[in-house]
Design a protein around this motif. Sequence first.
Motif, short mmCIF file in Angstrom:
data_model
loop_
_atom_site.label_atom_id
_atom_site.label_comp_id
_atom_site.label_asym_id
_atom_site.label_seq_id
_atom_site.Cartn_x
_atom_site.Cartn_y
_atom_site.Cartn_z
N THR A 73 -33.24 34.45 -34.41
CA THR A 73 -33.04 34.99 -35.76
C THR A 73 -32.08 36.16 -35.75
O THR A 73 -31.17 36.27 -36.60
N ASP A 74 -32.24 37.07 -34.78
CA ASP A 74 -31.33 38.21 -34.69
C ASP A 74 -29.90 37.78 -34.38
O ASP A 74 -28.94 38.35 -34.89
N ALA A 75 -29.77 36.76 -33.54
CA ALA A 75 -28.43 36.28 -33.20
C ALA A 75 -27.75 35.62 -34.39
O ALA A 75 -26.52 35.70 -34.55
N ALA A 76 -28.53 34.97 -35.27
CA ALA A 76 -27.94 34.32 -36.44
C ALA A 76 -27.44 35.33 -37.47
O ALA A 76 -26.54 35.03 -38.25
N ARG A 77 -28.00 36.54 -37.45
CA ARG A 77 -27.59 37.56 -38.43
C ARG A 77 -26.27 38.23 -38.06
O ARG A 77 -25.61 38.83 -38.90
N ILE A 78 -25.89 38.17 -36.80
CA ILE A 78 -24.68 38.85 -36.35
C ILE A 78 -23.45 38.03 -36.72
O ILE A 78 -23.41 36.81 -36.54
N SER A 79 -22.46 38.70 -37.25
CA SER A 79 -21.22 38.02 -37.62
C SER A 79 -20.43 37.68 -36.36
O SER A 79 -20.60 38.30 -35.31
N PRO A 80 -19.51 36.70 -36.46
CA PRO A 80 -18.72 36.33 -35.27
C PRO A 80 -17.89 37.48 -34.72
O PRO A 80 -17.75 37.62 -33.51
N ASP A 81 -17.32 38.32 -35.61
CA ASP A 81 -16.52 39.45 -35.12
C ASP A 81 -17.38 40.45 -34.35
O ASP A 81 -16.99 40.93 -33.28
N ALA A 82 -18.55 40.77 -34.89
CA ALA A 82 -19.44 41.70 -34.20
C ALA A 82 -19.91 41.12 -32.88
O ALA A 82 -20.00 41.82 -31.87
N ALA A 83 -20.19 39.82 -32.88
CA ALA A 83 -20.61 39.18 -31.64
C ALA A 83 -19.50 39.24 -30.59
O ALA A 83 -19.75 39.49 -29.41
N GLN A 84 -18.25 39.02 -31.05
CA GLN A 84 -17.13 39.07 -30.12
C GLN A 84 -16.95 40.48 -29.55
O GLN A 84 -16.67 40.66 -28.35
N LYS A 85 -17.12 41.50 -30.42
CA LYS A 85 -17.01 42.88 -29.93
C LYS A 85 -18.10 43.19 -28.91
O LYS A 85 -17.85 43.84 -27.90
N GLN A 86 -19.31 42.73 -29.19
CA GLN A 86 -20.40 42.96 -28.24
C GLN A 86 -20.14 42.24 -26.93
O GLN A 86 -20.43 42.78 -25.84
N ILE A 87 -19.58 41.05 -27.00
CA ILE A 87 -19.26 40.31 -25.77
C ILE A 87 -18.21 41.06 -24.96
O ILE A 87 -18.32 41.20 -23.74
N GLN A 88 -17.18 41.55 -25.66
CA GLN A 88 -16.14 42.29 -24.96
C GLN A 88 -16.68 43.58 -24.33
O GLN A 88 -16.33 43.95 -23.21
N SER A 89 -17.54 44.28 -25.08
CA SER A 89 -18.14 45.50 -24.54
C SER A 89 -19.00 45.20 -23.32
O SER A 89 -18.95 45.91 -22.30
N LEU A 90 -19.78 44.12 -23.39
CA LEU A 90 -20.61 43.75 -22.25
C LEU A 90 -19.75 43.36 -21.04
O LEU A 90 -20.05 43.74 -19.90
N ASN A 91 -18.68 42.61 -21.28
CA ASN A 91 -17.78 42.23 -20.19
C ASN A 91 -17.14 43.46 -19.55
O ASN A 91 -16.98 43.53 -18.32
N LYS A 92 -16.77 44.43 -20.38
CA LYS A 92 -16.17 45.65 -19.85
C LYS A 92 -17.16 46.42 -18.99
O LYS A 92 -16.82 46.91 -17.89
N MET A 93 -18.40 46.53 -19.46
CA MET A 93 -19.43 47.22 -18.68
C MET A 93 -19.67 46.51 -17.35
O MET A 93 -19.78 47.15 -16.30
N CYS A 94 -19.72 45.18 -17.40
CA CYS A 94 -19.94 44.43 -16.16
C CYS A 94 -18.77 44.60 -15.20
O CYS A 94 -18.97 44.73 -13.99
N SER A 95 -17.54 44.62 -15.74
CA SER A 95 -16.37 44.81 -14.88
C SER A 95 -16.38 46.18 -14.22
O SER A 95 -16.09 46.32 -13.02
N ASN A 96 -16.71 47.21 -15.00
CA ASN A 96 -16.79 48.56 -14.43
C ASN A 96 -17.87 48.64 -13.35
O ASN A 96 -17.69 49.27 -12.30
N LEU A 97 -19.01 48.01 -13.62
CA LEU A 97 -20.09 48.03 -12.64
C LEU A 97 -19.69 47.31 -11.36
O LEU A 97 -19.95 47.78 -10.25
N LEU A 98 -19.04 46.15 -11.51
CA LEU A 98 -18.59 45.41 -10.32
C LEU A 98 -17.55 46.21 -9.54
O LEU A 98 -17.54 46.19 -8.30
#
Length: 208
Positions: free
Chosen positions: A84-109
Motif C-alpha cells: 500500500t505504501d509503495a502504491a502511494r509513491i509517485s514514479p518520480d519520487a520512487a526514482q529519486k529514492q532509488i537513486q539515493s539508495l544506489n548512491k548510499m550503497c556505492s559510497n558504502l562499497l
Amino acid sequence: PSVLDSFALLSGQLNTLNKVLKHEKTPLLRNQVIIPLVLSPDRDEEIMRQTEGRVPVFSHEVVPDHLRTKPDPEVEEQEKQLITDAARISPDAAQKQIQSLNKMCSNLLEKISKEERESESGGLRQNKQTFNPADTNALVAAVAFGKGLSNRRPPGSGASVQSGQPGAGTIIAGASGMQQVPMTGAPAQQQPMLAGVQMAPAGQPGKV
C-alpha cells in the motif's frame, strides 16, 4: 561471477521444474495435500541425510514451519502495508529514492573497498622483511667464531721489536683468525692496555 553462475543454475532448474509442472501428465499440486504421517521427538538420521543436516527431528514443533504454505498473519499484514505504501509513491519520487539508495550503497562499497586495500597494504608492510638473514648469520659467525676473517698481517707490523725498551714488545695475540697487533713506543710508567682494559704490571696481582 559466482553469484551470477549460481543464479543462472537456479534459473535453469526453475525453468525445468516449471516445464515438468506444466506438463499435461503432471497432476495439479493444488489438489494434493501433504500431511505428516509420523511425528517423533527423536533424532531421525534419514531426515538428517535428506535435509543435509538442517532438520534433525520431525516433531510437532517443526512441522508447522516446514509444511507451511502461507506466511504468518503478521507477515501478511506487513507485506500488505508495504504494498500500500509503495502504491502511494509517485514514479518520480520512487526514482529519486532509488537513486539515493544506489548512491548510499556505492559510497558504502567504496569505503569498504578502501578499508580492505588499506588493511592489505598494512599487512604487506608488516610482513615485509627488513633484513637479510644470510648477512645476519655471516656477521654473527664472524664476530663469534672469526669465520671469514683474514689471517694476513698488515704491512709493517712484522718489524722486529727491541727487547731492551721497557714496556715495548708487548704483542697482543688474539684468537684464531684475529690479527696480531704490536704495541711499541709505550712509556715505562704506562701500563699496557688490552682491548680497553687496564692490565696490572708484571709481578703484581691485578684485577680483571
